[in-house]
Write a protein that holds these residues in place. Sequence first.
Motif, short mmCIF file in Angstrom:
data_model
loop_
_atom_site.label_atom_id
_atom_site.label_comp_id
_atom_site.label_asym_id
_atom_site.label_seq_id
_atom_site.Cartn_x
_atom_site.Cartn_y
_atom_site.Cartn_z
N CYS A 422 -5.50 16.24 8.20
CA CYS A 422 -4.50 15.41 7.51
C CYS A 422 -4.67 13.91 7.78
O CYS A 422 -3.72 13.14 7.58
CB CYS A 422 -3.08 15.85 7.88
SG CYS A 422 -2.64 17.48 7.20
N SER A 423 -5.85 13.50 8.22
CA SER A 423 -6.06 12.08 8.49
C SER A 423 -6.04 11.26 7.20
O SER A 423 -5.60 10.11 7.21
CB SER A 423 -7.37 11.86 9.24
OG SER A 423 -8.46 12.46 8.57
N MET A 424 -6.48 11.85 6.09
CA MET A 424 -6.45 11.09 4.83
C MET A 424 -5.03 10.72 4.44
O MET A 424 -4.79 9.64 3.88
CB MET A 424 -7.12 11.91 3.71
CG MET A 424 -7.21 11.16 2.38
SD MET A 424 -8.08 9.57 2.45
CE MET A 424 -9.78 10.11 2.47
N VAL A 425 -4.09 11.60 4.74
CA VAL A 425 -2.68 11.27 4.46
C VAL A 425 -2.27 10.02 5.22
O VAL A 425 -1.61 9.13 4.68
CB VAL A 425 -1.78 12.46 4.84
CG1 VAL A 425 -0.31 12.10 4.64
CG2 VAL A 425 -2.13 13.69 4.02
N LYS A 426 -2.68 9.93 6.47
CA LYS A 426 -2.35 8.76 7.28
C LYS A 426 -3.05 7.51 6.76
O LYS A 426 -2.49 6.42 6.79
CB LYS A 426 -2.74 9.01 8.73
CG LYS A 426 -1.99 10.16 9.39
CD LYS A 426 -2.50 10.46 10.78
CE LYS A 426 -1.81 11.66 11.38
NZ LYS A 426 -2.36 12.02 12.73
N TRP A 427 -4.27 7.67 6.26
CA TRP A 427 -5.01 6.52 5.73
C TRP A 427 -4.39 6.03 4.42
O TRP A 427 -4.46 4.85 4.10
CB TRP A 427 -6.48 6.89 5.51
CG TRP A 427 -7.29 6.93 6.77
CD1 TRP A 427 -6.98 7.58 7.93
CD2 TRP A 427 -8.55 6.29 7.02
NE1 TRP A 427 -7.96 7.39 8.87
CE2 TRP A 427 -8.94 6.60 8.34
CE3 TRP A 427 -9.39 5.50 6.24
CZ2 TRP A 427 -10.13 6.15 8.91
CZ3 TRP A 427 -10.59 5.04 6.80
CH2 TRP A 427 -10.94 5.36 8.12
N VAL A 428 -3.75 6.93 3.67
CA VAL A 428 -3.11 6.56 2.40
C VAL A 428 -1.70 6.03 2.63
O VAL A 428 -1.29 5.04 2.01
CB VAL A 428 -3.08 7.76 1.44
CG1 VAL A 428 -2.27 7.43 0.18
CG2 VAL A 428 -4.49 8.18 1.06
#
Length: 467
Positions: A422-428
């Motif tokens: 879920c790192s992409m969620v944090k990046w977005v």
Amino acid sequence: MSGKNKSAYPFYIIIGTLGCLVGLSQLNYRLSYKDFQFRKLDLLSDLRTDSASTNNQKLTAAGKGNSKLSGLDSSTGAANPHVANPDHAHDFMSYTGIMEYPSPVPGDSSAGMQHFFNALRELKTGKRRKVRIAYFGDSMIEGDLITGDLRDSLQHFFGGAGVGFVPVTSVVASFRTTITHTFSTDWKDYHYKNSPPSNITLGLSGHTFYPGGNSWVKYSPVKKPLLDKFQDISLLYGPVASGTVTINDKAYTLSGSETVNRLDLEQDTAQPSLMLRYSGGAMPFYGVCFENGNGVYVDNYSFRGISGVELGHLSAEMVRRMQQKRPYDLVVMHYGANVLFRPELTDYSWYERPMKKVMDSLRNDLPGTSFLIIGTADKSYRKADKYITAPGVPALLQVQHDLAASHGTAYWNLYAAMGGDCSMVKWVEGDTVMANKDYTHFNRTGAAKVGALLYKAIMNEYRLAQP
């Protein structure tokens, strides 16, 4: 008794009970009718730090992040090359450093990143002039994203200036900030996706350009460090009996029967831009290369919408000739976004089979060259009421890792370097937005961070690989 003395009864009862418990805890025997044993009471067990337990925790943490060769904590992002010892202590799904694998061919000096690091050392000691990287990828790197920041960092440390290879035309020319690039609209672009005729050889970028009636292309430097002037320029073109091209109002005769031919120019400082015109007959062009002095050069070979299997369409002869005209010391393979077109798909055998052939061909056509496979970035999709990592991400990472391990290349897990699940969620959605709302692509800020993470991983490995 007085009320005061009666009020102390509960206190006496508690003290007496504790005394009995402490006394009983000193008995160390087993009751015969049950498998039960008294053990000593430790009233401070929840507060005391047990030394053995603490040491075990430290060893466990170290074991997760340490190579059997380097003994360095994984938080540094560094791994000593595993080329000499394939028995890895790292979990490729969580490790953020570069992992290297031994070549299946005995005595292969290109195993892992050995050749590349040797080339960097020779560059530093003056034994060679240039080190080049061919960075292949999809839309994640178009517009020189990621590669621009990686190039800048490497050039500041090892030397060199210039953007490297630039195609004749590009769908993202207006988006790119590392060079100003304009061109006429009459160039014919043959590429992976428009089924070029069998007599047309695609260039290493996946494109070959043929001029129209009065075709032109103009390149100008930008006002940024290491990118503000042109010096050493090379025009790459295909086989032609004879042709004339005008570059900054000076005519040059082009000829050559090889699949890749090269015309070297030295830029006139009075004319900072390069203007190329061609009005002759049919002639294949690949692109122009811009370099300035000794150092490291990173060529961006982006192609939107591909998975990497398309590289299998490249001619072996073209790849070999390109290596002769413009040799590469490291080839980076950065794909994944277009493989994950169905987020819940977890069987990527359909992708692994052709990619094995691609890797076999490239390893054969580029002998002695180091390879680095970059595992896919995190990709999220909406399920129920929230965004989560697509189930296909770990499955694809497994395939990409296995390709690296079986072909004796290096591997870097971008998904882990981003932060994992879920790192992409944090990046977005984080305070600093580093990716777009498609939960797949990085913006400029995110691309710069990825470039910095990759540079750090390379440099950590380079330092550990010092003889």
